[in-house]
Design an enzyme around this catalytic site. Structure first.
Site, PDB file in Angstrom:
ATOM      1  N   ASN A 209       0.826  -1.205   0.000  1.00  0.00           N
ATOM      2  CA  ASN A 209       0.000   0.000   0.000  1.00  0.00           C
ATOM      3  C   ASN A 209       0.862   1.257   0.000  1.00  0.00           C
ATOM      4  O   ASN A 209       0.586   2.230  -0.716  1.00  0.00           O
ATOM      5  CB  ASN A 209      -0.925   0.007   1.216  1.00  0.00           C
ATOM      6  CG  ASN A 209      -1.987  -1.076   1.140  1.00  0.00           C
ATOM      7  OD1 ASN A 209      -2.317  -1.555   0.064  1.00  0.00           O
ATOM      8  ND2 ASN A 209      -2.506  -1.470   2.286  1.00  0.00           N
ATOM      9  N   HIS A 267      -0.975  -7.302   5.843  1.00  0.00           N
ATOM     10  CA  HIS A 267      -2.172  -7.398   6.684  1.00  0.00           C
ATOM     11  C   HIS A 267      -1.847  -8.065   8.018  1.00  0.00           C
ATOM     12  O   HIS A 267      -2.651  -8.826   8.554  1.00  0.00           O
ATOM     13  CB  HIS A 267      -3.297  -8.125   5.955  1.00  0.00           C
ATOM     14  CG  HIS A 267      -3.859  -7.343   4.809  1.00  0.00           C
ATOM     15  ND1 HIS A 267      -4.842  -7.825   3.990  1.00  0.00           N
ATOM     16  CD2 HIS A 267      -3.558  -6.109   4.334  1.00  0.00           C
ATOM     17  CE1 HIS A 267      -5.136  -6.924   3.067  1.00  0.00           C
ATOM     18  NE2 HIS A 267      -4.362  -5.868   3.268  1.00  0.00           N
ATOM     19  N   TYR A 276       0.815  -9.137  -2.682  1.00  0.00           N
ATOM     20  CA  TYR A 276       1.231  -7.853  -2.111  1.00  0.00           C
ATOM     21  C   TYR A 276       2.750  -7.666  -2.204  1.00  0.00           C
ATOM     22  O   TYR A 276       3.229  -6.561  -2.456  1.00  0.00           O
ATOM     23  CB  TYR A 276       0.780  -7.752  -0.654  1.00  0.00           C
ATOM     24  CG  TYR A 276      -0.685  -7.430  -0.488  1.00  0.00           C
ATOM     25  CD1 TYR A 276      -1.114  -6.131  -0.296  1.00  0.00           C
ATOM     26  CD2 TYR A 276      -1.636  -8.438  -0.531  1.00  0.00           C
ATOM     27  CE1 TYR A 276      -2.465  -5.840  -0.139  1.00  0.00           C
ATOM     28  CE2 TYR A 276      -2.985  -8.161  -0.376  1.00  0.00           C
ATOM     29  CZ  TYR A 276      -3.400  -6.865  -0.183  1.00  0.00           C
ATOM     30  OH  TYR A 276      -4.733  -6.577  -0.036  1.00  0.00           O
TER      31      TYR A 276
END
Length: 797
Positions: A209, A267, A276
């Site tokens: 992210n 996460h 990811y």
């Protein structure tokens, strides 16, 4: 994060797989002195289109045709009427974040086709004007700075702004100043920096992210001509704001990020190298390439962590370019992003990073990727990537100075994410474990609805002769209650992840992991504490040169339901009918055949390998044809599967422990790639002996290798090897010395004492955590406390 962690459109040339070579020193100086932004924006555009390519090259022509087909389809369906409420009828209303998020992604595909030479939309002024008008419509109807976030945050802060800015980069010469300012103002509201979650300002961004947001902030800064914003993007990679606390260029010891043992977690508790992790590698690498040789170049020396991650984290979990599903989390349920697709994306990111990395890294990476590309003929790399990645791949294949690397071999214990990977020249085996530290599965936003048992010891066998075992319709058709390697209560389960948002399940067990000896042999264990059931079991695996030995003990339940341990559930594809032989007797090949094999000693499945059962049955066998649909696994707004039926055949072998078993057990051996004759010979000669299979100790011995391997669930002894507490121990005794490996995968102990069954004269080498008392019955005292389940080693004489 929700949207394009699924990189299908990206690889088709509609997204941001960076391919531009960083310019050499001095080549940008003249242009930058006049305008420091336009050269970098041109580079960003080239990252999307691929720049100058040869349209007559068959591979390029195929990629252009694929891009053109998708773009032309969306162009024909684009609603250009004055009273429209959405750009596409299936993405209505445009005010919904999932709908405008996906709409921007489609506009980026159209803009990419418009800006790429060789498509039916190239330089079409009607398409250009329609794109500009569509951007205004989405701004008015959906994504603007007057709105507040609702629904999935990811569409507001990553999905929509990234696709919007990519589109603006491609249209920048035609984008009115007022429109550009309005769009940048919107992005600035929802993505002011890479450091924080905008809808939760106390939450620091990490991992993929953060990397994605850094690219968004950089593009915003370049389009706005704002040097401080571009610097903010660069500094986001290193987390300058928080003194490196969440830097992408560091090894972490908990939470999200890269670990020194090669693990990657996102996460907080999910093993996510394959999705990811790949996104982080791609986005960080893209930003490094984008800003290279400019006043905003990434100069953080800690970037070497990203370089080291290529071989520590990614290469071990890619088999001929196929990303192992044990590392892909909920992405296994995405029809348009299977293991080959995520593998190809990661290979592209590695080649992208190689362009700016030190030669000592880049040479090895190119050799590795070239080997993957040349070996994977089932789903060729060049068919999976679009125009932006082709030029680099074609140049690599044409470069005779780069020799393709052979398959990686060795044993890898990723203790920090409960994964084990064993690699041999012709095959690989991946083990997906879970614990109170690492989730058994992640589900949510309609994804991974049947992921119940994927972290319960699922065993993935990858064969170089069949790279599609898990990528060819496996997930919508496999019986989700019979995943290879798992021990399950057969109760009916409800769909997971049907509510908004994502969630994870972490079981209560502490033990999950193992030890590695000489980077070649391994042992692993997992205590099974089943979710929603009284089922308990002690499971162990031992990894040798040509075999994997699986033991189970203490299998107990009291719910009145049958309990099964699945040896194999092999995807035979749409019409496969390989011969199954059991104890020299060929079995019927028709779907629907089943049998109870009460005392089977070995089985062989043509094209896959052999299975040996040292303790016999009760074994069950089944051939079946199963039909399912991707929609049954994934109903996500942007990743939902189709309702089209998919049918595949399966060959299944399992132990039936019966209802409410009390201390049941199992023993089986996988012989990947073995012939039927070799399997029968192995069964007769038993080159590996099972020493103990109890709730206290599970152990095997290979006299030929001089190897003794055990997992101790408590203090105990086996064949003269003694441990005073729980732990995993491997000992190899050869003429040239003794090697010992010890770990505490439960992370419950402080020290573990191991007594060996043969004399030791002196210590050749030992980790500083290992103390040795030589003698006739030598003792190793290992300080396992605080080592997070990693292996401690010693070499003795």
């Amino acid at each position: 994060m929700q949207l394009s962690r699924r990189r299908t459109l990206t690889l088709m040339g509609a997204g941001a797989v960076a391919t531009t070579l960083p310019l050499g020193p001095g080549t940008m100086d003249a242009a930058a002195a006049e305008d420091p932004y336009e050269p970098l924006l041109a580079r960003a555009a080239e990252q999307l289109t691929g720049g100058e390519v040869d349209p007559d090259d068959p591979d390029v022509a195929a990629a252009l045709a694929a891009l053109d087909k998708q773009a032309a389809d969306w162009w024909q369906k684009l609603d250009r009427s004055a009273g429209r409420t959405a750009l596409w009828s299936d993405l209505a209303p445009a005010s919904d974040p999932g709908m405008f998020g996906q709409s921007y992604t489609r506009l980026r595909t159209l803009a990419t086709a418009w800006a790429t030479p060789g498509t039916s939309l190239t330089d079409d002024s009607t398409v250009r004007d329609a794109l500009l008008d569509a951007l205004r419509f989405l701004h008015t109807s959906g994504y603007n700075d007057a709105r507040s976030e609702s629904g999935n945050w990811w569409f507001w802060e990553i999905g929509a702004p990234r696709a919007l800015l990519d589109t603006c980069v491609l249209l920048r010469a035609h984008l009115p100043a007022d429109d550009r300012a309005a769009y940048l103002k919107t992005v600035a509201k929802f993505v002011p920096d890479a450091d924080r979650r905008t809808n939760s300002p106390t939450l620091a961004e990490t991992g993929a992210n953060r990397a994605d947001k850094a690219v968004i902030v950089a593009l915003r800064g370049l389009l706005a001509g704002a040097p401080d914003v571009v610097a903010l993007a660069r500094d986001g990679l290193s987390d300058v704001r928080d003194n490196g606390k969440n830097s992408l260029f560091q090894y972490v010891t908990s939470g999200d990020g890269f670990y020194e043992d090669g693990s990657f977690v996102q996460h907080s508790s999910v093993a996510y190298t394959g999705t990811y992790g790949g996104v982080l590698l791609g986005s960080a690498g893209q930003l490094i390439a984008l800003l290279a040789d400019s006043q905003w170049s990434v100069t953080d020396p800690a970037v070497k962590v990203l370089y080291e991650a290529v071989e520590r984290s990614f290469v071990p979990v890619l088999f001929d370019g196929v990303m192992m599903d044990a590392l892909r989390g909920r992405a296994i349920s995405r029809e348009r992003a299977r293991d080959h697709t995520d593998g190809a994306a990661t290979a592209s990111y590695i080649l992208q990073l190689a362009d700016g990395a030190p030669q000592s890294y880049a040479d090895r990476w190119r050799s590795t990727v070239k080997g993957w590309i040349l070996r994977n003929r089932d789903t060729p790399y060049l068919r999976l990537v679009g125009v932006p990645a082709l030029a680099r791949a074609k140049a690599l294949l044409a470069d005779t100075a780069v020799r393709p690397a052979e398959r990686l071999t060795g044993h890898h214990v990723f203790a920090d994410m409960d994964r084990v990977v064993h690699r041999r020249p012709g095959w690989s085996c991946a083990l997906s474990l879970s614990s109170k530290r690492i989730a058994a599965y992640e589900a949510g936003n309609g994804e991974n609805l049947h992921g119940w048992y994927t972290g319960d010891g699922m065993t993935y066998l990858y064969d170089g002769d069949d790279l599609d075992a898990f990528g060819d319709g496996f997930w919508p058709t496999v019986n989700p209650y019979r995943l290879p390697g798992t021990t399950v209560d057969t109760r009916t389960r409800a769909d997971l992840g049907t509510a908004p948002g994502t969630d994870t399940f972490r079981p209560k067990n502490a033990v999950a992991g193992g030890a590695v000896l000489a980077s070649r042999y391994g042992a692993a264990a997992m205590e099974l504490i089943a979710d929603g059931s009284t089922l308990r079991a002690k499971k162990a695996w031992f990894f040798l040169d040509n075999a994997v030995v699986a033991l189970g003990s203490g299998i107990t339940a009291s719910d009145g339901r049958a309990v099964e341990t699945v040896v194999e559930n092999r995807n035979l594809h749409a019409d496969g009918a390989p011969l199954l032989t059991v104890d020299d007797r060929p079995q019927p090949g028709d779907p629907g055949w089943s049998a109870r094999l009460t005392d089977a000693r070995w089985a062989h499945l043509e094209g896959t390998g052999g299975y040996v059962f040292p303790a016999g049955g009760p074994l069950r066998a089944l051939r079946e044809e199963r039909t399912g649909a991707w929609r049954s696994l994934n109903t996500g707004a942007d990743t939902g599967g189709s309702t089209t039926p998919v049918t595949r055949r399966y060959a299944t072998l399992w132990f039936d422990h019966g209802p409410s078993p009390a201390s049941a057990s199992y023993t089986y051996v996988l012989l990947p790639g073995a012939t039927a004759a070799a399997t029968a010979a192995w069964s007769r000669s038993t080159p590996v002996r099972v020493l103990t299979n109890s709730a206290t100790v599970q152990a095997v011995e290979s006299p030929r290798l001089g190897l003794l391997a055990a997992h101790f669930w408590a203090a105990g002894s086996t064949d003269g090897l003694h441990a005073d507490g729980p732990g995993t121990v491997l000992v190899r005794r050869r003429d040239d010395g003794i090697t010992v490996a010890v770990s505490d995968p439960g992370r419950t102990g402080t020290t573990l004492s191991v007594e060996l069954p043969f004399p030791v004269r002196h210590v050749v080498r030992a980790d500083d955590t290992v103390s040795v008392t030589p003698g006739r019955r030598p003792v190793l005292t290992v300080r396992v406390g605080g080592s997070r389940g990693h292996t401690h080693t010693a070499e003795l004489a």
